[in-house]
Scaffold this motif. Structure first.
Motif, PDB file in Angstrom:
ATOM      1  N   ASN A 129       0.803  -1.216   0.000  1.00 22.35           N
ATOM      2  CA  ASN A 129       0.000   0.000   0.000  1.00 22.35           C
ATOM      3  C   ASN A 129       0.842   1.274   0.000  1.00 22.35           C
ATOM      4  OD1 ASN A 129      -2.356  -1.577   0.202  1.00 22.35           O
ATOM      5  ND2 ASN A 129      -2.114  -1.712   2.435  1.00 22.35           N
ATOM      6  N   GLU A 323      -4.635   1.310   6.097  1.00 25.05           N
ATOM      7  CA  GLU A 323      -4.464   1.099   4.662  1.00 25.05           C
ATOM      8  C   GLU A 323      -4.754   2.374   3.875  1.00 25.05           C
ATOM      9  OE1 GLU A 323      -6.471  -1.356   0.932  1.00 25.05           O
ATOM     10  OE2 GLU A 323      -6.550  -2.238   2.957  1.00 25.05           O
ATOM     11  N   ARG A 327      -2.158   4.601   1.576  1.00 23.91           N
ATOM     12  CA  ARG A 327      -2.405   4.945   0.170  1.00 23.91           C
ATOM     13  C   ARG A 327      -2.335   6.462  -0.031  1.00 23.91           C
ATOM     14  NH1 ARG A 327      -3.591   0.670  -2.787  1.00 23.91           N
ATOM     15  NH2 ARG A 327      -4.515  -1.194  -1.828  1.00 23.91           N
TER      16      ARG A 327
END
Length: 429
Positions: A129, A323, A327
């Protein structure tokens, strides 16, 4: 490391010693966790940073691109000036509710990791990620502490010497890579004697410059758990600086205070000033001369002790959306369009994707980029020493006490003892 260079940093550091007290105010603030979720799967993450309005405009434009690419991730923003940012962050951190992602710097990594505030981003890197590929000159290592990846650089910078090119030329001084401290101080005297202006604004209370001098001599300002020099080292450094102030080679500290918020360099009361290279755009905006970047003086004619430092993005260990945060960080440091928007606002762009995408059009930014290329090509860049917890308070004390010493309000011997006493307290907290 922000927009306004020395002015911003000096303003900030006056408040650095208040961190413990600020944390004590927050016993009932917040309730753990960060971000929020919606019924349709959309999540909101909180992003906070310090800086001026121009930085906020650039970041908001970048966030709009991110939200277009990731419509299920919304970013709630918050920004203040440096002092207000850390005051608010300390309160939020103490209450268990820091922002999901936030701007950070090396002096705060161990401090907040020690308190369980920072997320180790290695798990998100391993999950794919967040990428550590394509960072320039190994700058990603700035965010690595004790085997953890606690920050991801958004820009890089290194210490430099900014000079008034017209004054240096009139004095017949032409700095070259590898020039020595003796040559530098001789140049300051020549400038003072021939151009009737002080050579430097006051180098001796800049912690990061003293760190370079120590590194040139086999030491460092910090070790991983304390100070890397002794009272004799600092006595020599500060006594030397004080004597140059008395000789008129360094700008009178009272004049430096009167010139604020301008630098005494751009005000015409000095011919040079040590600062981070990405801060140098301020001099062109403030002053009437032309300003350039010169090499850091050396002890042995080669090693400058330099390294790349960085503003970076860190994540909260309390975030509910690691996550999505990863990102977001990945996008902000790798996306070429973000690089074009941000330019060198937070330093020379850290990744090759962004560095190659942004082509500076103004002379100061071109000079900064060329300076970092030249320093890297000279082979003098080393690795930064991770700062111990309390480093921010130590830096504030070094600046404040060094300033008092230079004005003669504190004797050199007393100033040295006071600094070591305050540093010991800060590093043991």
């Amino acid at each position: 490391m922000g927009n306004n260079g020395s002015v911003e940093r000096r303003t900030v550091l006056k408040a650095a010693g208040a961190s413990v007290a600020a944390l004590g105010l927050a016993a009932t603030t917040g309730c753990g966790g960060g971000g929020s979720g919606a019924g349709d799967g959309t999540v909101t993450i909180r992003y906070a940073w310090w800086g001026a309005d121009e930085r906020a405009k650039r970041i908001n434009r970048s966030i709009a691109l991110f939200e277009k690419k990731y419509p299920k991730i919304k970013v709630q923003t918050d920004f203040q000036d440096y002092v207000a940012f850390w005051e608010k962050f300390q309160t939020q951190a103490a209450g268990g509710n820091p922002p999901d992602v936030f701007q950070n710097a090396v002096g705060f990594l161990r401090k907040y990791d020690k308190r369980g505030i920072l997320l180790d981003l290695k798990s998100q890197i391993d999950a794919g990620n967040l990428s550590l590929k394509n960072f320039r000159a190994g700058v990603e290592k700035v965010g690595q502490v004790d085997g953890k990846q606690l920050g991801i650089p958004v820009g890089s910078n290194t210490m430099s010497l900014v000079v008034d090119e017209k004054v240096f030329e009139k004095a017949g001084v032409d700095p070259k890579q590898g020039w020595t401290w003796d040559e530098y101080f001789a140049a300051l005297k020549r400038i003072h004697d021939t151009q009737k202006v002080a050579g430097d604004t006051g180098y001796f209370s800049i912690m990061y410059l003293y760190d370079l001098y120590l590194r040139q001599n086999g030491k460092a300002f910090f070790t991983e758990d304390g100070l890397g020099f002794d009272e004799a080292d600092l006595t020599e450094w500060w006594a030397d600086g004080y004597n140059r102030v008395k000789a008129g080679i360094i700008t009178d500290p009272k004049r430096v205070e009167q010139d604020k918020p301008k630098s005494s360099l751009s005000a015409g009361h000095a011919a040079s000033e040590f600062t981070w290279d990405n801060f140098t755009v301020r001099y062109t905006a403030e002053g009437d001369s032309s300003y350039g970047l010169a090499p850091i003086p050396t002890t042995d004619g080669r090693q400058t002790g330099q390294y790349l430092a960085s503003l970076m993005l860190s994540a909260s260990a309390h975030t509910k959306h690691p996550e999505e945060v990863a990102r977001f960080i990945d996008f902000m440091v790798h996306d070429p369009e973000v690089g074009k928007i941000m330019g060198y606002d937070r330093g020379i762009l850290a990744t090759t994707e962004q560095f190659d995408a942004f082509q500076p059009s103004d002379a100061p930014s071109k000079a900064i980029a060329q300076y970092e290329k030249d320093v890297a090509a000279a082979g003098v860049l080393g690795a930064i020493t991770p700062h111990p917890a309390g480093a921010d308070t130590v830096e504030a004390a070094f600046l404040r006490i060094g300033g008092d010493m230079s004005q003669g309000t504190t004797k050199v011997s007393d100033a040295v003892k006071q600094f070591f006493s305050e540093a010991k307290t800060a590093l043991s907290a």
